[in-house]
Every structure is written in C-alpha cells, then in structure tokens.
Design a protein around this motif. Structure first.
Motif, PDB file in Angstrom:
ATOM      1  N   SER A  87       0.847  -1.188   0.000  1.00  0.00           N
ATOM      2  CA  SER A  87       0.000   0.000   0.000  1.00  0.00           C
ATOM      3  C   SER A  87       0.881   1.236   0.000  1.00  0.00           C
ATOM      4  N   THR A  88       0.819   2.014  -1.087  1.00  0.00           N
ATOM      5  CA  THR A  88       1.576   3.261  -1.106  1.00  0.00           C
ATOM      6  C   THR A  88       0.968   4.265  -0.142  1.00  0.00           C
ATOM      7  N   ALA A  89      -0.339   4.174   0.103  1.00  0.00           N
ATOM      8  CA  ALA A  89      -0.982   5.075   1.069  1.00  0.00           C
ATOM      9  C   ALA A  89      -0.481   4.815   2.476  1.00  0.00           C
ATOM     10  N   GLU A  90      -0.289   3.546   2.816  1.00  0.00           N
ATOM     11  CA  GLU A  90       0.180   3.171   4.146  1.00  0.00           C
ATOM     12  C   GLU A  90       1.700   3.193   4.245  1.00  0.00           C
ATOM     13  N   GLY A  91       2.365   3.053   3.115  1.00  0.00           N
ATOM     14  CA  GLY A  91       3.816   2.902   3.148  1.00  0.00           C
ATOM     15  C   GLY A  91       4.213   1.586   3.785  1.00  0.00           C
ATOM     16  N   ALA A  92       3.358   0.598   3.612  1.00  0.00           N
ATOM     17  CA  ALA A  92       3.559  -0.710   4.241  1.00  0.00           C
ATOM     18  C   ALA A  92       2.689  -1.727   3.506  1.00  0.00           C
ATOM     19  N   PHE A  93       2.723  -2.946   3.997  1.00  0.00           N
ATOM     20  CA  PHE A  93       1.824  -3.964   3.440  1.00  0.00           C
ATOM     21  C   PHE A  93       0.393  -3.733   3.913  1.00  0.00           C
ATOM     22  N   SER A  94      -0.520  -4.106   3.061  1.00  0.00           N
ATOM     23  CA  SER A  94      -1.931  -4.197   3.397  1.00  0.00           C
ATOM     24  C   SER A  94      -2.333  -5.626   3.064  1.00  0.00           C
ATOM     25  N   ALA A  95      -3.243  -6.189   3.816  1.00  0.00           N
ATOM     26  CA  ALA A  95      -3.694  -7.551   3.532  1.00  0.00           C
ATOM     27  C   ALA A  95      -5.088  -7.497   2.919  1.00  0.00           C
ATOM     28  N   LEU A  96      -5.231  -8.163   1.804  1.00  0.00           N
ATOM     29  CA  LEU A  96      -6.514  -8.281   1.128  1.00  0.00           C
ATOM     30  C   LEU A  96      -7.145  -9.605   1.543  1.00  0.00           C
ATOM     31  N   VAL A  97      -8.272  -9.528   2.223  1.00  0.00           N
ATOM     32  CA  VAL A  97      -9.030 -10.730   2.556  1.00  0.00           C
ATOM     33  C   VAL A  97      -9.840 -11.047   1.307  1.00  0.00           C
ATOM     34  N   GLU A  98      -9.500 -12.136   0.661  1.00  0.00           N
ATOM     35  CA  GLU A  98     -10.088 -12.459  -0.636  1.00  0.00           C
ATOM     36  C   GLU A  98     -11.372 -13.271  -0.480  1.00  0.00           C
ATOM     37  N   ASP A  99     -11.364 -14.261   0.368  1.00  0.00           N
ATOM     38  CA  ASP A  99     -12.519 -15.144   0.532  1.00  0.00           C
ATOM     39  C   ASP A  99     -12.755 -15.387   2.015  1.00  0.00           C
ATOM     40  N   LEU A 100     -13.999 -15.355   2.406  1.00  0.00           N
ATOM     41  CA  LEU A 100     -14.375 -15.771   3.752  1.00  0.00           C
ATOM     42  C   LEU A 100     -15.748 -16.399   3.626  1.00  0.00           C
ATOM     43  N   VAL A 101     -15.840 -17.663   3.981  1.00  0.00           N
ATOM     44  CA  VAL A 101     -17.124 -18.351   3.884  1.00  0.00           C
ATOM     45  C   VAL A 101     -17.211 -19.436   4.955  1.00  0.00           C
ATOM     46  N   VAL A 102     -18.370 -19.479   5.586  1.00  0.00           N
ATOM     47  CA  VAL A 102     -18.708 -20.525   6.552  1.00  0.00           C
ATOM     48  C   VAL A 102     -19.893 -21.271   5.966  1.00  0.00           C
ATOM     49  N   ARG A 140     -26.679  -8.249   2.392  1.00  0.00           N
ATOM     50  CA  ARG A 140     -26.902  -7.593   3.682  1.00  0.00           C
ATOM     51  C   ARG A 140     -26.376  -8.413   4.863  1.00  0.00           C
ATOM     52  N   PRO A 141     -26.591  -9.741   4.906  1.00  0.00           N
ATOM     53  CA  PRO A 141     -26.036 -10.497   6.037  1.00  0.00           C
ATOM     54  C   PRO A 141     -24.516 -10.373   6.132  1.00  0.00           C
ATOM     55  N   ALA A 142     -23.821 -10.402   4.983  1.00  0.00           N
ATOM     56  CA  ALA A 142     -22.357 -10.277   5.007  1.00  0.00           C
ATOM     57  C   ALA A 142     -21.953  -8.879   5.463  1.00  0.00           C
ATOM     58  N   LEU A 143     -22.620  -7.854   4.935  1.00  0.00           N
ATOM     59  CA  LEU A 143     -22.281  -6.482   5.330  1.00  0.00           C
ATOM     60  C   LEU A 143     -22.530  -6.258   6.817  1.00  0.00           C
ATOM     61  N   ASP A 144     -23.617  -6.806   7.346  1.00  0.00           N
ATOM     62  CA  ASP A 144     -23.894  -6.703   8.784  1.00  0.00           C
ATOM     63  C   ASP A 144     -22.828  -7.430   9.601  1.00  0.00           C
ATOM     64  N   PHE A 145     -22.413  -8.604   9.118  1.00  0.00           N
ATOM     65  CA  PHE A 145     -21.363  -9.374   9.791  1.00  0.00           C
ATOM     66  C   PHE A 145     -20.069  -8.567   9.862  1.00  0.00           C
ATOM     67  N   TYR A 146     -19.664  -8.003   8.740  1.00  0.00           N
ATOM     68  CA  TYR A 146     -18.412  -7.241   8.742  1.00  0.00           C
ATOM     69  C   TYR A 146     -18.505  -6.013   9.641  1.00  0.00           C
ATOM     70  N   ARG A 147     -19.610  -5.306   9.581  1.00  0.00           N
ATOM     71  CA  ARG A 147     -19.790  -4.133  10.446  1.00  0.00           C
ATOM     72  C   ARG A 147     -19.720  -4.541  11.920  1.00  0.00           C
ATOM     73  N   LYS A 148     -20.372  -5.641  12.266  1.00  0.00           N
ATOM     74  CA  LYS A 148     -20.357  -6.146  13.646  1.00  0.00           C
ATOM     75  C   LYS A 148     -18.939  -6.495  14.098  1.00  0.00           C
ATOM     76  N   ASN A 149     -18.086  -6.850  13.134  1.00  0.00           N
ATOM     77  CA  ASN A 149     -16.714  -7.230  13.446  1.00  0.00           C
ATOM     78  C   ASN A 149     -15.717  -6.081  13.244  1.00  0.00           C
ATOM     79  N   GLY A 150     -16.229  -4.846  13.212  1.00  0.00           N
ATOM     80  CA  GLY A 150     -15.372  -3.675  13.206  1.00  0.00           C
ATOM     81  C   GLY A 150     -14.905  -3.170  11.853  1.00  0.00           C
ATOM     82  N   TRP A 151     -15.451  -3.701  10.783  1.00  0.00           N
ATOM     83  CA  TRP A 151     -15.081  -3.244   9.441  1.00  0.00           C
ATOM     84  C   TRP A 151     -15.932  -2.039   9.082  1.00  0.00           C
ATOM     85  N   LEU A 152     -15.318  -1.060   8.435  1.00  0.00           N
ATOM     86  CA  LEU A 152     -16.001   0.173   8.066  1.00  0.00           C
ATOM     87  C   LEU A 152     -16.031   0.335   6.549  1.00  0.00           C
TER      88      LEU A 152
END
Length: 167
Positions: A87-102, A140-152
């Motif tokens: 990430s040039t914005a961070e000047g460091a690595f950023s991690a891309l979460v590509e897949d998450l499924v239960v 919507r369920p995924a977006l609610d899950f991510y928001r609940k887990n601190g993702w903005l």
C-alpha cells in the motif's frame, strides 16, 4: 494464540479448530467457494477456476498468502484467505481478505469472526498495517457481519477489467 482461541479473544464452538489449509482440502474448499459465489452477483461458480486459484494460493502459502480453514469433527466447514499487497498510502503492506465463507448450517456461531481474527493476526505478523476486502453490496447479512466485526465502509468503489488475455 491457540486453535481454540484466535487473536482478538473471539470464541468459537468447542469442537471447531482453525488451521492452515492443505492441498488435501481442495475439493472441500472449492465446494465452499461454490456456496459463496452462488450468492455473489459478480462471480460465477466455476470449479475448475476455483480449484486453480486455490492451488495457486496454497502453493504460495507462507510469506505473502495464507489459507486458513475451520474444522469441526474432522471436516472443513469454513475457510478464509488473505494475501499481502504493498500500500503506497500506508507505506507498508496491506492484507486483502479475498474469501471468507462458513458453510450455511454453521453460520452465526463465531466461526467467521474467528477466521477473520486469525487472518488479521497473520497479516500483522507479516507487516500489514491495514486489512481490506470486497463485499457484495447486496449481501446484507455479510455487510452486517463485517460491520459487527469492526469493518467500516470506505468512499472507494471497486472497478474491474476482466477481458485480459489468458497467459
């Protein structure tokens, strides 16, 4: 951090452990991606492509990519993947979460949150200062899950160009 207590103190069911994925898990991982891609408008279920992509992830696991699975009673029931980008914005690595499924029958039990916490811990260990992911705007369920887990949400939108020649 143990397989029972992922980073962040996320609790998971007693019979669930999180571990690194193995090539022997490939068919189950492809089936999990089938579940995920069947509810996402931008992706198509294509077992051959998903198998090839997962093989590339597993072949490169370690320093720049990881594939984690949740296992219950000897069966893989969830997966999460992440990979590092600069990430040039961070000047460091950023991690891309590509897949998450239960798998659908086990959603809502903390397994997804535990996988996210495990992926975050891996990312931090490898120098990432930010996590990012793409989510289907209609899921919507995924977006609610991510928001609940601190993702903005951000002001950025995702664009893609997919008519590149295969090499």
């Amino acid at each position: 951090m143990t397989a029972r207590e992922p980073a962040g103190g996320t609790s998971i069911p007693r019979d669930v452990t999180i571990r690194n994925a193995r090539h022997a898990d490939l068919e189950t991982l492809v089936a999990l991606l089938d579940e995920l891609f069947s509810i996402e408008a931008d992706f198509a279920v294509d077992g051959h492509r998903q198998h090839r992509g997962l093989s590339l992830m597993l072949d490169g696991c370690g320093k720049h990519r990881c594939v984690k699975v949740a296992e219950a009673q000897g069966r893989v029931v969830a997966m999460g993947t992440a990979q590092l980008v600069v990430s040039t914005a961070e000047g460091a690595f950023s991690a891309l979460v590509e897949d998450l499924v239960v798998t659908e029958r086990l959603r809502g039990q903390g397994i997804g949150a535990a996988l996210l916490a495990t992926l975050a811990a891996w990312a931090v260990q490898h120098g990432a200062t930010r996590l990012q992911l793409l989510a289907d705007g209609q899921n919507r369920p995924a977006l609610d899950f991510y928001r609940k887990n601190g993702w903005l949400p951000t002001q950025l939108i995702c664009l893609r160009k997919s008519d590149l020649p295969e090499g």
